[in-house]
Design an enzyme around this catalytic site. Structure first.
Site, mmCIF file in Angstrom:
data_model
loop_
_atom_site.group_PDB
_atom_site.id
_atom_site.type_symbol
_atom_site.label_atom_id
_atom_site.label_comp_id
_atom_site.label_asym_id
_atom_site.label_seq_id
_atom_site.Cartn_x
_atom_site.Cartn_y
_atom_site.Cartn_z
ATOM 1 N N TYR A 266 -32.832 -2.313 -60.228
ATOM 2 C CA TYR A 266 -34.008 -2.534 -59.374
ATOM 3 C C TYR A 266 -33.566 -2.734 -57.918
ATOM 4 O O TYR A 266 -34.083 -2.093 -56.997
ATOM 5 C CB TYR A 266 -34.793 -3.764 -59.872
HETATM 6 N N1 LIG Z 1 -43.399 -10.300 -56.017
HETATM 7 C C1 LIG Z 1 -42.175 -10.557 -55.556
HETATM 8 O O1 LIG Z 1 -41.618 -11.666 -55.713
HETATM 9 C C2 LIG Z 1 -41.422 -9.496 -54.774
HETATM 10 C C3 LIG Z 1 -40.163 -9.824 -54.248
HETATM 11 C C4 LIG Z 1 -39.473 -8.859 -53.528
HETATM 12 C C5 LIG Z 1 -40.028 -7.609 -53.331
HETATM 13 N N2 LIG Z 1 -41.244 -7.314 -53.877
HETATM 14 C C6 LIG Z 1 -41.797 -5.980 -53.641
HETATM 15 O O2 LIG Z 1 -43.129 -6.138 -53.172
HETATM 16 C C7 LIG Z 1 -43.946 -5.071 -53.645
HETATM 17 C C8 LIG Z 1 -45.179 -5.636 -54.317
HETATM 18 O O3 LIG Z 1 -44.785 -6.447 -55.426
HETATM 19 P P1 LIG Z 1 -45.858 -7.102 -56.404
HETATM 20 O O4 LIG Z 1 -45.245 -8.332 -56.949
HETATM 21 O O5 LIG Z 1 -47.161 -7.160 -55.711
HETATM 22 O O6 LIG Z 1 -45.891 -6.009 -57.559
HETATM 23 P P2 LIG Z 1 -47.159 -5.390 -58.342
HETATM 24 O O7 LIG Z 1 -46.606 -4.691 -59.525
HETATM 25 O O8 LIG Z 1 -48.180 -6.453 -58.589
HETATM 26 O O9 LIG Z 1 -47.758 -4.342 -57.304
HETATM 27 C C9 LIG Z 1 -47.208 -3.060 -57.121
HETATM 28 C C10 LIG Z 1 -48.352 -2.048 -57.242
HETATM 29 O O10 LIG Z 1 -47.836 -0.750 -56.960
HETATM 30 C C11 LIG Z 1 -48.491 0.175 -57.817
HETATM 31 N N3 LIG Z 1 -47.621 1.357 -57.912
HETATM 32 C C12 LIG Z 1 -46.384 1.434 -58.467
HETATM 33 N N4 LIG Z 1 -45.890 2.664 -58.350
HETATM 34 C C13 LIG Z 1 -46.828 3.409 -57.697
HETATM 35 C C14 LIG Z 1 -46.888 4.764 -57.279
HETATM 36 N N5 LIG Z 1 -45.880 5.616 -57.505
HETATM 37 N N6 LIG Z 1 -48.003 5.184 -56.631
HETATM 38 C C15 LIG Z 1 -49.031 4.338 -56.380
HETATM 39 N N7 LIG Z 1 -49.022 3.038 -56.776
HETATM 40 C C16 LIG Z 1 -47.937 2.580 -57.428
HETATM 41 C C17 LIG Z 1 -48.666 -0.556 -59.125
HETATM 42 O O11 LIG Z 1 -49.722 -0.019 -59.923
HETATM 43 C C18 LIG Z 1 -48.954 -1.981 -58.639
HETATM 44 O O12 LIG Z 1 -50.345 -2.245 -58.610
HETATM 45 C C19 LIG Z 1 -43.074 -4.229 -54.573
HETATM 46 O O13 LIG Z 1 -42.596 -3.113 -53.847
HETATM 47 C C20 LIG Z 1 -41.920 -5.161 -54.922
HETATM 48 O O14 LIG Z 1 -40.733 -4.443 -55.186
HETATM 49 C C21 LIG Z 1 -41.962 -8.224 -54.587
#
Ligand SMILES: NC(=O)c1ccc[n+]([C@@H]2O[C@H](COP(=O)([O-])OP(=O)(O)OC[C@H]3O[C@@H](n4cnc5c(N)ncnc54)[C@H](O)[C@@H]3O)[C@@H](O)[C@H]2O)c1
Length: 321
Positions: free
Chosen positions: A149
């Site tokens: 990841y």
């Molecule tokens: N939550 C955390 O602690 C955290 C920490 C570091 C980084 N991030 C990054 O922040 C971002 C949001 O995280 P989150 O926790 O809200 O995750 P989440 O899974 O709740 O949201 C991600 C969304 O992206 C959508 N998605 C995935 N692939 C897609 C595609 N190819 N086309 C269109 N939509 C797509 C999914 O359906 C989902 O609704 C992510 O990129 C994650 O890597 C999150």
């Protein structure tokens, strides 16, 4: 301003989109409603965005015509991605590389052709650091991810920097340190903990619980995104976005027990491959350049997430919180 929010049905994307709408901006949300966790939760996140200024586009960033989508937009907040360290090993790696690397490259390619785009904010991750060289970790410290990841998040971040240096795409990468708060993803630790606390179920911990994390409240993450969009930055900037309190998982459980007012049933299990021992980010750079600093203390943010869990999952008996 007109903002594109990718991943608008997710935890971070939906909270950010709601905030942008409340500030009076026009928002186009894009999401593929992937099945990493139950899509019905994503549908209910989208329902909170009902607004005359909100347009929802359902589709995959790897299939949609993106040039047309980005035309006329001022900001892109690229939050879509396949999250989670555990599942990124093995067969699912292709899902991670497609969602995190390929989709970002397509979006950058489309952004490169835009004449209106003022900022492209990318949701990167503290997982790019792996076991960091030091704590608090600086943006200039060597990234050495420990999970597939983390490798995909770093590759996408590198693409942002490449498109910035070669074509002037105005990218800013925000390295989020574990985001928590109301509507956090169901697979993440705090949601599992508060849900189990409310339902009086056992809490399963991966490893000894001595792993240390820098937790960042969702409201602070949202404000960092907005500051990154508004403030002037050089194309290709990278900032840590960290809450500033590094605490062990066991420390969090002690806090939660006090907030919930009854003992927790904690059970320890196997450590997860790819999980690091510690995260902790320096926020000197983002404070200096964007004037951003975390505003929410862990106790307060955890209390908000517990209150949300009580509303969402129901409550049995009394509580002193
Ligand atoms: N939550 C955390 O602690 C955290 C920490 C570091 C980084 N991030 C990054 O922040 C971002 C949001 O995280 P989150 O926790 O809200 O995750 P989440 O899974 O709740 O949201 C991600 C969304 O992206 C959508 N998605 C995935 N692939 C897609 C595609 N190819 N086309 C269109 N939509 C797509 C999914 O359906 C989902 O609704 C992510 O990129 C994650 O890597 C999150």
């Amino acid at each position: 301003m007109k903002a594109i929010v990718t991943g608008a049905a997710g935890f971070v994307g939906s909270t950010l989109a709601r905030r942008l709408l409340n500030l009076g901006h026009e928002v186009v949300g894009v999401d593929a409603l992937t099945d990493y966790y139950t899509p019905s939760l994503k549908v209910s996140n989208l329902a909170r965005l009902k607004d005359a200024k909100f347009t929802s586009i359902s589709g995959d960033l790897n299939d949609l015509p993106l040039k047309h989508l980005i035309d006329g937009a001022d900001w892109v907040f690229h939050q879509a991605g396949q999250p989670g360290v555990r599942k990124s090993w093995g067969e699912d790696f292709g899902v991670y590389s497609k969602a995190n690397i390929d989709a970002t490259q397509r979006l950058l390619e489309a952004s490169r052709q835009s004449s209106t785009l003022k900022k492209f904010v990318y949701a990167s991750s503290s997982s790019v650091y792996g076991d960091a060289e030091r704590y608090p970790t600086l943006e200039t410290d060597r990234p050495q991810p420990r999970s597939p990841y983390g490798v995909t998040k770093l590759a996408a971040e590198n693409l942002c920097t490449l498109y910035a240096s070669n074509f002037g795409v105005p990218t800013v990468s925000l390295r989020y340190f574990t985001v928590y708060g109301p509507r956090q993803r169901p697979d993440m630790a705090f949601t599992r903990f508060v849900r189990a606390a409310v339902l009086e179920e056992p809490i399963n911990i991966f490893g000894s619980g001595e792993q240390v994390r820098d937790f960042t409240f969702i409201g602070d993450i949202v404000e960092a995104n907005i500051a990154a969009a508004i403030e002037e930055t050089e194309p290709g900037e990278i900032f840590n976005v960290a809450g500033g309190t590094s605490i062990s998982v066991n420390g969090v459980l002690t806090l939660l027990e006090a907030l919930n007012g009854r003992p927790l049933d904690v059970r320890y299990g196997e450590k997860v491959a790819g999980d690091v021992l510690q995260t902790g980010g320096s926020t000197s750079r983002i404070f200096e350049m964007l004037g951003w600093r975390a505003q929410t203390a862990l106790e307060d943010g955890l209390a908000m997430q517990l209150a949300w869990a009580r509303d969402t999952f129901g409550r049995r008996g009394d509580s002193n919180a």
